[in-house]
Design a protein around this motif. Sequence first.
Motif, mmCIF file in Angstrom:
data_model
loop_
_atom_site.group_PDB
_atom_site.id
_atom_site.type_symbol
_atom_site.label_atom_id
_atom_site.label_comp_id
_atom_site.label_asym_id
_atom_site.label_seq_id
_atom_site.Cartn_x
_atom_site.Cartn_y
_atom_site.Cartn_z
ATOM 1 N N SER A 86 0.855 -1.183 0.000
ATOM 2 C CA SER A 86 0.000 0.000 0.000
ATOM 3 C C SER A 86 0.893 1.235 0.000
ATOM 4 C CB SER A 86 -0.904 0.014 1.235
ATOM 5 O OG SER A 86 -0.117 0.022 2.416
ATOM 6 N N PHE A 87 0.441 2.304 -0.613
ATOM 7 C CA PHE A 87 1.311 3.462 -0.794
ATOM 8 C C PHE A 87 1.652 4.140 0.535
ATOM 9 C CE2 PHE A 87 -1.450 3.479 -4.753
ATOM 10 C CZ PHE A 87 -0.587 2.643 -5.444
ATOM 11 N N ALA A 88 0.695 4.135 1.492
ATOM 12 C CA ALA A 88 0.933 4.608 2.858
ATOM 13 C C ALA A 88 1.458 6.044 2.912
ATOM 14 C CB ALA A 88 1.894 3.663 3.587
ATOM 15 N N LEU A 89 1.005 6.886 1.979
ATOM 16 C CA LEU A 89 1.387 8.293 2.016
ATOM 17 C C LEU A 89 0.405 9.072 2.883
ATOM 18 C CD1 LEU A 89 2.175 8.863 -1.776
ATOM 19 C CD2 LEU A 89 3.772 8.242 0.049
ATOM 20 N N PHE A 90 0.871 10.178 3.458
ATOM 21 C CA PHE A 90 -0.012 11.045 4.231
ATOM 22 C C PHE A 90 -0.835 11.889 3.255
ATOM 23 C CE2 PHE A 90 3.799 10.712 7.093
ATOM 24 C CZ PHE A 90 3.212 9.854 8.010
ATOM 25 N N PRO A 91 -2.157 11.685 3.195
ATOM 26 C CA PRO A 91 -2.953 12.377 2.176
ATOM 27 C C PRO A 91 -3.026 13.888 2.374
ATOM 28 C CG PRO A 91 -4.375 11.161 3.686
ATOM 29 C CD PRO A 91 -2.969 10.759 4.006
ATOM 30 N N TRP A 92 -2.799 14.361 3.602
ATOM 31 C CA TRP A 92 -2.899 15.787 3.896
ATOM 32 C C TRP A 92 -1.570 16.526 3.670
ATOM 33 C CZ3 TRP A 92 -3.032 11.827 7.410
ATOM 34 C CH2 TRP A 92 -1.966 11.742 8.306
ATOM 35 N N LYS A 93 -0.518 15.785 3.298
ATOM 36 C CA LYS A 93 0.784 16.396 3.059
ATOM 37 C C LYS A 93 1.101 16.406 1.567
ATOM 38 C CE LYS A 93 3.064 15.159 7.451
ATOM 39 N NZ LYS A 93 3.416 16.550 7.845
ATOM 40 N N LEU A 123 15.720 12.321 -8.256
ATOM 41 C CA LEU A 123 16.259 10.994 -8.539
ATOM 42 C C LEU A 123 15.212 10.094 -9.177
ATOM 43 C CD1 LEU A 123 18.853 9.234 -8.040
ATOM 44 C CD2 LEU A 123 17.797 8.524 -5.892
ATOM 45 N N ALA A 124 13.948 10.265 -8.765
ATOM 46 C CA ALA A 124 12.853 9.442 -9.285
ATOM 47 C C ALA A 124 12.065 10.134 -10.396
ATOM 48 C CB ALA A 124 11.909 9.075 -8.147
ATOM 49 N N GLY A 125 12.557 11.285 -10.879
ATOM 50 C CA GLY A 125 11.853 11.990 -11.942
ATOM 51 C C GLY A 125 10.539 12.590 -11.499
ATOM 52 N N LEU A 126 10.470 13.042 -10.247
ATOM 53 C CA LEU A 126 9.211 13.534 -9.686
ATOM 54 C C LEU A 126 9.283 14.999 -9.258
ATOM 55 C CD1 LEU A 126 8.284 10.444 -7.474
ATOM 56 C CD2 LEU A 126 6.984 11.271 -9.444
ATOM 57 N N THR A 127 10.268 15.725 -9.744
ATOM 58 C CA THR A 127 10.410 17.132 -9.365
ATOM 59 C C THR A 127 9.132 17.912 -9.630
ATOM 60 O OG1 THR A 127 12.790 17.071 -9.787
ATOM 61 C CG2 THR A 127 11.736 19.234 -9.786
ATOM 62 N N HIS A 128 8.485 17.618 -10.741
ATOM 63 C CA HIS A 128 7.274 18.351 -11.133
ATOM 64 C C HIS A 128 6.102 18.108 -10.190
ATOM 65 C CE1 HIS A 128 6.701 14.316 -12.732
ATOM 66 N NE2 HIS A 128 5.414 14.572 -12.807
ATOM 67 N N ALA A 129 6.168 17.060 -9.378
ATOM 68 C CA ALA A 129 5.046 16.698 -8.508
ATOM 69 C C ALA A 129 5.228 17.167 -7.074
ATOM 70 C CB ALA A 129 4.857 15.181 -8.520
ATOM 71 N N ALA A 130 6.262 17.924 -6.790
ATOM 72 C CA ALA A 130 6.610 18.273 -5.404
ATOM 73 C C ALA A 130 5.461 18.920 -4.640
ATOM 74 C CB ALA A 130 7.835 19.198 -5.397
ATOM 75 N N ASP A 131 4.681 19.767 -5.297
ATOM 76 C CA ASP A 131 3.631 20.515 -4.597
ATOM 77 C C ASP A 131 2.254 19.876 -4.731
ATOM 78 O OD1 ASP A 131 5.464 22.462 -3.716
ATOM 79 O OD2 ASP A 131 5.320 23.510 -5.651
ATOM 80 N N ARG A 132 2.191 18.702 -5.323
ATOM 81 C CA ARG A 132 0.902 18.010 -5.440
ATOM 82 C C ARG A 132 0.613 17.191 -4.185
ATOM 83 N NH1 ARG A 132 0.979 15.472 -11.594
ATOM 84 N NH2 ARG A 132 1.583 17.379 -12.689
ATOM 85 N N TYR A 133 -0.645 16.752 -4.080
ATOM 86 C CA TYR A 133 -1.049 15.874 -2.989
ATOM 87 C C TYR A 133 -1.217 14.447 -3.534
ATOM 88 C CZ TYR A 133 -1.724 19.953 -0.059
ATOM 89 O OH TYR A 133 -1.501 21.095 0.668
ATOM 90 N N PRO A 134 -1.118 13.435 -2.680
ATOM 91 C CA PRO A 134 -1.180 12.053 -3.167
ATOM 92 C C PRO A 134 -2.382 11.734 -4.042
ATOM 93 C CG PRO A 134 -0.377 12.071 -0.918
ATOM 94 C CD PRO A 134 -0.774 13.493 -1.250
ATOM 95 N N ASN A 135 -3.556 12.295 -3.712
ATOM 96 C CA ASN A 135 -4.746 11.959 -4.503
ATOM 97 C C ASN A 135 -4.714 12.568 -5.903
ATOM 98 O OD1 ASN A 135 -5.289 14.628 -3.945
ATOM 99 N ND2 ASN A 135 -7.330 14.289 -3.093
ATOM 100 N N GLU A 136 -3.724 13.390 -6.168
ATOM 101 C CA GLU A 136 -3.565 13.971 -7.498
ATOM 102 C C GLU A 136 -2.597 13.165 -8.370
ATOM 103 O OE1 GLU A 136 -3.997 18.668 -7.091
ATOM 104 O OE2 GLU A 136 -2.453 17.902 -5.724
ATOM 105 N N LEU A 137 -2.072 12.070 -7.815
ATOM 106 C CA LEU A 137 -1.077 11.262 -8.512
ATOM 107 C C LEU A 137 -1.648 9.911 -8.921
ATOM 108 C CD1 LEU A 137 1.989 11.777 -6.116
ATOM 109 C CD2 LEU A 137 1.298 13.201 -8.057
ATOM 110 N N GLY A 139 -1.329 5.740 -9.359
ATOM 111 C CA GLY A 139 -0.822 4.736 -8.429
ATOM 112 C C GLY A 139 0.680 4.536 -8.561
ATOM 113 N N GLY A 140 1.172 4.509 -9.814
ATOM 114 C CA GLY A 140 2.600 4.330 -10.023
ATOM 115 C C GLY A 140 3.413 5.480 -9.453
ATOM 116 N N MET A 141 2.921 6.712 -9.622
ATOM 117 C CA MET A 141 3.626 7.864 -9.077
ATOM 118 C C MET A 141 3.612 7.840 -7.551
ATOM 119 S SD MET A 141 2.483 10.916 -11.685
ATOM 120 C CE MET A 141 3.463 12.175 -10.865
ATOM 121 N N GLN A 142 2.487 7.437 -6.972
ATOM 122 C CA GLN A 142 2.419 7.348 -5.512
ATOM 123 C C GLN A 142 3.440 6.343 -4.979
ATOM 124 O OE1 GLN A 142 -1.486 7.240 -3.526
ATOM 125 N NE2 GLN A 142 -2.419 7.713 -5.494
ATOM 126 N N GLN A 143 3.600 5.221 -5.673
ATOM 127 C CA GLN A 143 4.554 4.240 -5.189
ATOM 128 C C GLN A 143 5.987 4.730 -5.353
ATOM 129 O OE1 GLN A 143 4.707 2.410 -2.895
ATOM 130 N NE2 GLN A 143 4.060 0.352 -3.461
#
Length: 252
Positions: A86-93, A123-137, A139-143
């Motif tokens: 499970s991705f186990a990310l904090f949805p509010w962060k 390193l993971a090619g996710l610089t563009h997603a820094a200010d997004r929230y998990p529900n905006e990503l 499943g692959g990006m969340q992992q």
Amino acid sequence: MKSLGLRNLAKTYFDAYKGEHVTAIRDVSLDVPAGEFVSIVGPSGCGKSTILNMIAGFIPHSGGEILVGGEPVTGPGPDRGVVFQSFALFPWKTVLDNVGFGPKMRGVPKAERDEIAREYLALAGLTHAADRYPNELSGGMQQRVGVVRALANKPDVLLMDEPFASVDAQTRMTLQDELSRIWEERRPTVIFITHDVPEAVFLANRVVVLSKGKVLAEVDVPIARPRVWDRLVGDDQFKDLSNQVLSLVRSA
């Protein structure tokens, strides 16, 4: 990074339904040098996740010992990072704050932990997603965020429990490519639990096959790195090693 050692590791528990003690892990010994990537495979119920949870310190072992860098494991600690299915990310962060959470818990000032988080997101090619929230990503990006969040805390050992099992096949191959590349760059000590034999062979330096709570076999994977699926699909050495491991799993 540090080495990992299992010495005659055992786990028993009381099954209230059966009214008896059950042995889940029996006399498992394994040496993982610092910077090695080890996959563990085996049939369902063979004890793969139990071993990982004992290494993480989430459950106690009944016998033997677990050593990280020669020091005994007595509970959870920042020297071991864990990535779950499970991705186990904090949805509010935000993604940035999710990745910076470990450094925050270690008391790293915000400016420094943001810098650390951005380094690992890049390193993971996710610089563009820094200010997004998990529900905006996706499943692959969340992992991918889950993987770099664990790495950003700079653990000595990275423990991964079927981390790509919940994504589609194409995304899974992309994540495997990326994890292989990240391991090449940072060389963490990795224990990777999976049911997927080709995944185990693709990623690991060595594949450990479990059967009924014991080590059945260890298979070295001498395939040259860097490894990417585009080059390994159809490769005879890869197919032979995968078939060898699959045969061992089936015999278990």
